[in-house]
Design an enzyme around this catalytic site. Structure first.
Site: not given
Ligand code: GDG
Length: 463
Positions: A156, A364
């Protein structure tokens, strides 16, 4: 149809502490429900001695099997190796790496433990799909126990370029273990190229145009599988939330000011301090926005047990204080900074209300927030996404305002451009991004990976 077995550090098991019902969990759950399946992972609990047999929970035709970890295993495997060695390495932060042999031994030990607890649950024709940097060596550990199933892996986070990857002590062992998978999936073509160049230069191997690799005496397939979101559901959530009580309270509190939003786990890869500085340069260079724009940063605490994350938190508190102290008025705080998580539908409503989505990680794998922000917009009057070129998402969303997050003046100007962009241009950019998000969803991502894994042309151990 073969049963699907998913392994990830955390599962979406109904009663597990800390398990999150995020978009990824929803997508994987659907894939499991379609075929019936098993989801294996850490329960979130700490145990005193060698973990017992997995606890099994059932939800429809999905079984969850989870095990606790001892404190020592959790610290070596999760805190020290996965999150204080591999995470900074893969996000190009060599200065933050804390390598130690004992942490690496612990990482291998927990991978062997996972293999030992998982192997008895496997049936001969199961497809096994393992997720993320916690488990580079898991296929090798399963093979050592005689497991002959097809095993796939999805990373990821980014796979760094050769020059960075080779800074990791014992990188050859880690990468040769990775080659024990039948199918290795990455977020972008860049990650796939980093894999190929590593195998060619360090593994004496080759990677064909169709992704077939041969290295370290092993053979398999690799490919780019950019992850998506549950686009249709997110659109519905945002439409429903925009008239809900949270958005109404937000709207009232802003008193006619425009909203710039950032949503990230509190992680140094997300570039939040640089983003604060960029917002400061917006207020310096474009004073017409003073008093008219509020930047809200939602940043739930993450990995608070790792020192680098605690240091980041202190740094951000300083930034917020400085900007609000310098530019704030008795009736306007330029920055709102919230260390807490909100329910998905509330987030969706906040995204929709925000004129600008700021997604400026320093590195990222993909970044799902960028995609969620776009999906949440009002088609008639969409907001503008300012997106780091170092997020995997920039490859599929080039119509965003793509920026270099290290250039805080450039980002400040991009926020200005976003706040002043004519509606026609906003619509044109949004329509193209939305077409991409409707075409590549979390569901299609799951299907394409599993179909490729099942296809049977993904290679196996070379003779
Ligand atoms: C890894 C990789 C890759 C965030 N704050 C809240 C909340 N979130 C949710 C977001 C989003 C998820 O968490 C974060 O996903 P990201 O992709 O932005 O980042 P990582 O956690 O670092 O994820 C990344 C991912 O895996 C998938 O392959 O894209 O590059 O680092 O869905 O909405 N959700 C809620 N409340 C919050 O305050 N409910």
């Amino acid at each position: 149809m073969a049963r699907l077995v998913i392994v990830s550090n955390r599962t979406a098991a109904p009663r597990d502490r800390g398990a999150r019902a995020g978009g990824l969990a929803v997508g994987l759950r659907e894939a499991l429900a379609r075929r019936g399946g098993l989801w294996f992972g850490w329960s979130g609990d700490i145990c005193q001695e060698n973990p017992p047999a997995p606890r099994i929970q059932e939800a429809g035709n999905i079984q969850f099997a989870t095990i606790p970890l001892t404190q020592a295993d959790h610290d070596d495997f999760y805190v020290r190796y996965a999150n204080a060695t591999l995470w900074p390495l893969c996000h190009y932060r060599l200065g933050l790496i804390e390598f130690s042999r004992s942490a690496y031994e612990g990482y291998l030990r927990v991978n062997r433990l996972f293999a030992e607890r998982l192997a008895p649950l496997l049936r001969p024709d199961d497809l096994v799909w393992i997720h993320d940097y916690h488990f580079f060596p898991l296929a090798a550990a399963l093979r050592a126990l005689g497991v002959a199933n097809r095993i796939g892996f999805f990373l990821h986070i980014p796979l760094p370029a050769l020059e960075v990857l080779t800074a990791l002590p014992r990188h050859r062992r880690l990468m040769s273990d990775l080659c024990c998978y039948d199918l290795v999936g990455f977020q972008t073509g860049d990650d796939l190229r980093a894999f190929a160049s590593y195998l060619e230069r360090e593994g004496g191997g080759t990677v064909d145009a169709d992704g077939r690799f041969r290295a370290f005496g092993r053979e398999g397939h690799a490919g780019a599988f950019p992850i998506g979101i549950d686009t249709a559901t997110f659109v519905e959530l945002a439409e429903a939330a925009v008239d809900g009580p949270h958005v109404q309270r937000l709207r009232e509190s802003l008193a006619g000011r425009r909203l710039v939003i950032g949503v990230d786990r509190l992680d140094y890869s997300k570039g939040i301090p640089q983003r604060m500085e960029s917002f400061q340069t917006l207020l310096e260079a474009h004073p017409e926005h003073r008093g008219r724009v509020t930047y809200m940063q939602i940043a739930p605490i993450s990995r608070g047990e790792v020192e680098q994350y605690r240091a980041l938190r202190r740094d951000l508190e300083g930034w917020v204080g400085r900007i609000n102290g310098r530019f704030g008025e008795f009736d306007w705080a330029p920055v709102r900074y919230l260390n807490k998580a909100f329910p998905r539908q509330v987030l969706a409503g906040f995204y929709r209300y925000a004129a600008v989505g700021l997604v400026t990680p320093l590195r990222d794998g993909m970044n799902l927030v960028a995609k969620e922000y776009v999906a949440a917009q009002d088609p008639d009057d969409p907001g503008v996404l300012v997106l780091s070129r170092f997020a995997g998402a920039a490859r599929s969303l080039p119509q965003a305002l793509v920026v270099n997050p290290f250039d805080v003046e450039e980002v400040g100007d991009a926020i200005h451009m976003a706040l002043t962009m004519p509606r026609e241009e906003r619509r044109a950019r949004w329509n193209e991004m939305m077409a991409e998000l409707r075409g590549n969803t979390i569901q299609s991502w799951c299907e394409s990976f599993v179909a490729r894994l099942a296809a049977g042309d993904t290679g196996r151990q070379a003779a």
